[in-house]
Design a protein around this motif. Sequence first.
Motif, PDB file in Angstrom:
ATOM      1  N   LYS A   1       0.789  -1.360  -0.077  1.00  8.20           N
ATOM      2  CA  LYS A   1      -0.167  -0.047  -0.096  1.00  8.20           C
ATOM      3  C   LYS A   1       0.740   1.225   0.150  1.00  8.20           C
ATOM      4  CE  LYS A   1      -3.858  -2.266   2.513  1.00  8.20           C
ATOM      5  NZ  LYS A   1      -4.165  -1.968   3.613  1.00  8.20           N
ATOM      6  N   GLU A   2       0.179   2.401   0.299  1.00  2.88           N
ATOM      7  CA  GLU A   2       0.899   3.595   0.317  1.00  2.88           C
ATOM      8  C   GLU A   2       1.624   3.949   1.721  1.00  2.88           C
ATOM      9  OE1 GLU A   2       1.606   4.865  -2.600  1.00  2.88           O
ATOM     10  OE2 GLU A   2       0.311   3.612  -3.792  1.00  2.88           O
ATOM     11  N   PHE A   3       2.415   4.697   1.543  1.00  2.16           N
ATOM     12  CA  PHE A   3       3.058   5.141   3.097  1.00  2.16           C
ATOM     13  C   PHE A   3       2.942   6.902   3.053  1.00  2.16           C
ATOM     14  CE2 PHE A   3       6.177   4.020   6.386  1.00  2.16           C
ATOM     15  CZ  PHE A   3       6.274   5.123   7.325  1.00  2.16           C
ATOM     16  N   PHE A   4       2.416   7.276   4.084  1.00  2.00           N
ATOM     17  CA  PHE A   4       2.371   8.932   4.112  1.00  2.00           C
ATOM     18  C   PHE A   4       2.917   9.407   5.334  1.00  2.00           C
ATOM     19  CE2 PHE A   4      -1.282   6.852   2.339  1.00  2.00           C
ATOM     20  CZ  PHE A   4      -1.596   7.685   1.042  1.00  2.00           C
ATOM     21  N   ILE A   5       3.651  10.565   4.996  1.00  2.00           N
ATOM     22  CA  ILE A   5       4.407  11.369   6.216  1.00  2.00           C
ATOM     23  C   ILE A   5       3.609  12.662   6.497  1.00  2.00           C
ATOM     24  CG2 ILE A   5       6.556  12.322   6.895  1.00  2.00           C
ATOM     25  CD1 ILE A   5       8.257  10.646   5.610  1.00  2.00           C
TER      26      ILE A   5
ATOM     27  N   CYS B   1       9.860  -1.640   5.974  1.00  2.00           N
ATOM     28  CA  CYS B   1       9.712  -3.123   6.597  1.00  2.00           C
ATOM     29  C   CYS B   1       9.180  -4.147   5.298  1.00  2.00           C
ATOM     30  CB  CYS B   1       9.016  -2.754   7.508  1.00  2.00           C
ATOM     31  SG  CYS B   1       9.134  -2.163   8.934  1.00  2.00           S
ATOM     32  N   PHE B   2      10.367  -4.316   4.447  1.00  2.00           N
ATOM     33  CA  PHE B   2       9.929  -5.196   3.502  1.00  2.00           C
ATOM     34  C   PHE B   2       9.247  -6.490   3.784  1.00  2.00           C
ATOM     35  CE2 PHE B   2      11.762  -8.869   0.945  1.00  2.00           C
ATOM     36  CZ  PHE B   2      11.068  -8.487  -0.161  1.00  2.00           C
ATOM     37  N   ASP B   3      10.014  -6.934   5.031  1.00  2.00           N
ATOM     38  CA  ASP B   3       9.286  -8.343   5.396  1.00  2.00           C
ATOM     39  C   ASP B   3       7.960  -8.071   5.813  1.00  2.00           C
ATOM     40  OD1 ASP B   3      10.434  -6.698   7.148  1.00  2.00           O
ATOM     41  OD2 ASP B   3      10.520  -8.174   8.639  1.00  2.00           O
ATOM     42  N   ARG B   4       7.439  -7.176   6.468  1.00  2.00           N
ATOM     43  CA  ARG B   4       6.203  -6.939   6.888  1.00  2.00           C
ATOM     44  C   ARG B   4       5.373  -6.571   5.483  1.00  2.00           C
ATOM     45  NH1 ARG B   4       5.263  -6.511  12.223  1.00  2.00           N
ATOM     46  NH2 ARG B   4       3.285  -4.962  11.832  1.00  2.00           N
ATOM     47  N   THR B   5       5.541  -5.487   5.048  1.00  2.00           N
ATOM     48  CA  THR B   5       4.794  -5.030   3.740  1.00  2.00           C
ATOM     49  C   THR B   5       4.596  -6.068   3.019  1.00  2.00           C
ATOM     50  OG1 THR B   5       6.693  -3.893   2.938  1.00  2.00           O
ATOM     51  CG2 THR B   5       4.847  -2.583   4.293  1.00  2.00           C
ATOM     52  N   SER B   6       5.424  -6.857   2.510  1.00  2.00           N
ATOM     53  CA  SER B   6       5.219  -7.724   1.216  1.00  2.00           C
ATOM     54  C   SER B   6       4.609  -8.925   1.898  1.00  2.00           C
ATOM     55  CB  SER B   6       6.629  -8.170   1.165  1.00  2.00           C
ATOM     56  OG  SER B   6       7.195  -8.848   2.020  1.00  2.00           O
TER      57      SER B   6
ATOM     58  N   GLY C   1      -1.436   3.030   4.660  1.00  2.00           N
ATOM     59  CA  GLY C   1      -2.765   2.649   3.825  1.00  2.00           C
ATOM     60  C   GLY C   1      -2.983   3.117   2.702  1.00  2.00           C
ATOM     61  N   THR C   2      -4.519   3.190   2.510  1.00  2.00           N
ATOM     62  CA  THR C   2      -4.539   3.351   0.812  1.00  2.00           C
ATOM     63  C   THR C   2      -4.741   4.853   0.575  1.00  2.00           C
ATOM     64  OG1 THR C   2      -7.015   3.028   1.104  1.00  2.00           O
ATOM     65  CG2 THR C   2      -5.837   1.180   0.325  1.00  2.00           C
ATOM     66  N   MET C   3      -4.673   5.335  -0.685  1.00  2.00           N
ATOM     67  CA  MET C   3      -4.954   6.901  -1.073  1.00  2.00           C
ATOM     68  C   MET C   3      -6.280   7.159  -0.446  1.00  2.00           C
ATOM     69  SD  MET C   3      -3.124   9.083  -2.078  1.00  2.00           S
ATOM     70  CE  MET C   3      -1.961   8.830  -3.235  1.00  2.00           C
ATOM     71  N   GLU C   4      -7.311   6.364  -0.801  1.00  2.00           N
ATOM     72  CA  GLU C   4      -8.697   6.625  -0.515  1.00  2.00           C
ATOM     73  C   GLU C   4      -8.787   6.990   1.093  1.00  2.00           C
ATOM     74  OE1 GLU C   4      -7.756   4.002  -2.317  1.00  2.00           O
ATOM     75  OE2 GLU C   4      -8.210   5.285  -4.224  1.00  2.00           O
ATOM     76  N   GLU C   5      -8.281   5.988   1.743  1.00  2.00           N
ATOM     77  CA  GLU C   5      -8.336   6.325   3.215  1.00  2.00           C
ATOM     78  C   GLU C   5      -7.813   7.575   3.843  1.00  2.00           C
ATOM     79  OE1 GLU C   5      -7.005   2.710   6.164  1.00  2.00           O
ATOM     80  OE2 GLU C   5      -6.349   2.258   4.275  1.00  2.00           O
ATOM     81  N   MET C   6      -6.636   7.771   3.187  1.00  2.00           N
ATOM     82  CA  MET C   6      -5.892   9.068   3.596  1.00  2.00           C
ATOM     83  C   MET C   6      -6.810  10.262   3.065  1.00  2.00           C
ATOM     84  SD  MET C   6      -3.346   9.827   5.088  1.00  2.00           S
ATOM     85  CE  MET C   6      -2.262  10.626   5.692  1.00  2.00           C
ATOM     86  N   LYS C   7      -7.362  10.481   2.088  1.00  2.00           N
ATOM     87  CA  LYS C   7      -8.168  11.435   1.489  1.00  2.00           C
ATOM     88  C   LYS C   7      -9.225  11.683   2.555  1.00  2.00           C
ATOM     89  CE  LYS C   7      -6.627  11.930  -3.158  1.00  2.00           C
ATOM     90  NZ  LYS C   7      -6.811  11.408  -4.657  1.00  2.00           N
ATOM     91  N   ARG C   8     -10.026  10.400   2.922  1.00  2.00           N
ATOM     92  CA  ARG C   8     -11.046  10.538   3.822  1.00  2.00           C
ATOM     93  C   ARG C   8     -10.625  11.103   4.965  1.00  2.00           C
ATOM     94  NH1 ARG C   8     -12.811   6.524   6.946  1.00  2.00           N
ATOM     95  NH2 ARG C   8     -11.225   5.092   5.824  1.00  2.00           N
ATOM     96  N   LEU C   9      -9.310  10.520   5.599  1.00  2.00           N
ATOM     97  CA  LEU C   9      -9.148  10.842   6.832  1.00  2.00           C
ATOM     98  C   LEU C   9      -8.599  12.258   7.222  1.00  2.00           C
ATOM     99  CD1 LEU C   9      -7.408   7.452   7.881  1.00  2.00           C
ATOM    100  CD2 LEU C   9      -9.352   8.554   9.019  1.00  2.00           C
TER     101      LEU C   9
END
Lengths: 239, 361
Positions: free
Chosen positions: A6-10, A118-123, A142-150
Motif C-alpha cells: 500500500k502507500e506510505f504517508f508522512i 519493513c519489506f518483510d512486513r509490507t510484502s 494505507g490506501t490513498m482513499e483512506e488518506m483522503k477521507r481521513l
Amino acid sequence: MSAPVKEFFIDFQRCIGCNACVAGCSECHTHRGKPMVSVDKVDPAHSAQTAPMVCMHCKEPTCALSCPADAIKMDENGIVHSSLKPRCIACRNCEIACPFGVPKISEEIQQMQKCDMCFDRTSAGKKPMCTTVCPTGALFYGTMEEMKRLRPHSKPINKWRFGKQVIETKLWVMVPHDVDEVVVDWPELLNGASGPIDLAVKLKEYFEKHGVPDPEIREPLPESMPEARPDETEEAEFL
Amino acid sequence: MRELADTLRYFAGQLHWPSVRNASLLTALLVLAIVVGSRNLQNFDAALVGYTYACVAAAFAVFYRYSVWLTKPPTKKFWRRGWQLCFQPALWKNLRSPRILGEAVTRKLVVQDFVWRRSPARWLGHMLIAAGCLLAFAITFPLVFGWIHFEMGAVEPDHTYIVSVFGFHVHELPLAGFFSWLVFHGLVVASFMVIPGVMIVMYRRMMEEGATAVQRFSRDFLPLILLFVVSFSGLLLWVSYEYLEGYFFTALAQFHAWSVIALLLYLPFGKLFHIFQRPASLGVSYYKAANADKDPARCPVTGEAFAPKMQTDDLKEVLGELDFDYSAPDGKGPAWNEVSPRGKRILIARAHSIARKHKFD
C-alpha cells in the motif's frame, strides 16, 4: 509474500517527537537494535517542531546511482533496499548523496543500512513497524482513499525540489492543498554559516528581510480528528 | 531471417563495446598464457578441455562485467582516485607506511572481522566456503590450464612424482606420506571445508529472521546449491575411486564436470562476483587514510564534520555526470550533498514548515 504494497504517508505537522517509531524500528531483525527512522529536533531553541524521516524510496534513487559497488537495488515494488552485504564497501557515497539524509553506514559490519519500508512486513500484508506505533498518524500506511477521507484538509504529494533538482518519491508527504511540491531551499545564507546557532540567526535575518508569511493564516483544523485515535483493528493486527 | 537479424542487432545494441574490446584482449592474453604456460599445449591435459573452455568463457564474462562496472561514474571516480592515491606520494603522506595496506588486506580480505561482527556463525560459514573455494580454484585453474602437471619420477627405492610448473621441474614428491596425500587430495580437503560452510550458511538462511526477511532464491540460495553440488559430486568421485573401485565413476565425472562448468559460468553474473569486486574496499581504506589529517567537509547547518572534503567534492562531480543537479538554488553556496544528512533533514523540516505557512515557528 504477494500482498499488494500500500502507500506510505508522512504528515510532518503531526509529529510530537515521542520517538515511538524509533523504538519500534529498532526491533527489526535485519538491523538489530539500530533504528532506521530519524526524529530530529528542527530548531530546539525556538520551536518544538520535530520531524520524522524514513526512506522516501525515490523513483530514481540518488543513493543507488551514486554507489560505486552497485550494491543498492530497487525491487519490483519500488522499494530501495539496504546495500547488498557482499558488495557494499562502506564508502559512504550513498549517505552523503541521499537528498533526504536517510542511509546509515555501519563501519563495523561494512554495510549501508536503511529503511526498506519493513519489506518483510509490507510484502506479507502487514504495516511497517513505525506506522503501527505512531500515536498521531504522522507516519501512516494505507490506501490513498483512506488518506483522503481521513485528512480532508491536506493532500498527499510526492514531488520534491532541492535547488534545481526535482525528485519524485514512492512515499507521500501531506501538505496544504495549495502546495504542489515541497521546495527545499537553502538560500545563500548558508554560505559560510558555521553551525545551528549561526544558522538560526541568519534564518531570522533572512525572514525579517524577505518577510515571513503571516502565521495567523492557518487552515482550519477539522472539528474532530478521528484519525488521531489508533484504529481499533490495529492492535489485533500488530499482535 | 529478418527477425534473427533484428534480434542480433538488439543484442549488439545492448552490449558495451569498449568493454567487449577490453574483455577480448584480456581473454586473448589468458589463452596465450595457457598456450605458453603449458609449453605449446604439450602439458595440457586433453581430458580437462571442457573445464578450460568454461574457464575461458567465464574469464571473458568476468572481464566484461568488471569493465562495464568501471564505466559507472562513481566507480570510475573511486577507481581513478585509488590508483592516484597509490602513485602520487604527495597525496599520500599517511599511506607511506605499509601498515595501512597491510591492515586493510588483513582485516578486509583475510580475516574479514566485519563478517564476524555480523554474526560469528555467518563468519565461520563464510570463511569455510571462501577458504575452500580459493583452495579449489588454486588447484583447478593451474591444472586445467596445463600450468602444473605431474610426471613419473624415480621408481626405486620409492615411487616419486615430479611436479612441473610451466614446464619447469620444481619438486620431486614421494608417492606415499602425509604431505603427498594432502597434495593429491587438495580438492577433497576443499570439499570438507565448503560442504560444512554451505550447511552453516544454509541453516542460517532458514532460521535467522533477518535473513529470511530479505533473501531471494536466485541471489542467495542458488550459489549455495551450486557450491554444494560441485563439492559433493567431487567428493563422490573420490569415494568412488578410493573405496568403491571406480563404481559409477564415468557418470559421476561427467556430472561433476557439468556442475563445475555451471558454477564457472555463474561466477560472473551472480553473488559470487563479489570475489572480484570486493578488493575495491582496499581503495576505500586508502581514500579514508589519505584524508584523515585533512580538513573535513563541515555541514553549514549543524556545524559537524561529516565527510572528507575530497569525497564531497568528488561526489558533486559524480552527481553531475549522473545528470543530477543538486547545486544551490541561487547558484551560490554549498551544493545539497555538502550538507550533512542531519542538516538535510532539518532543512527539509523547515521547508515543510514553510509549506505549512510557518505554523511551527
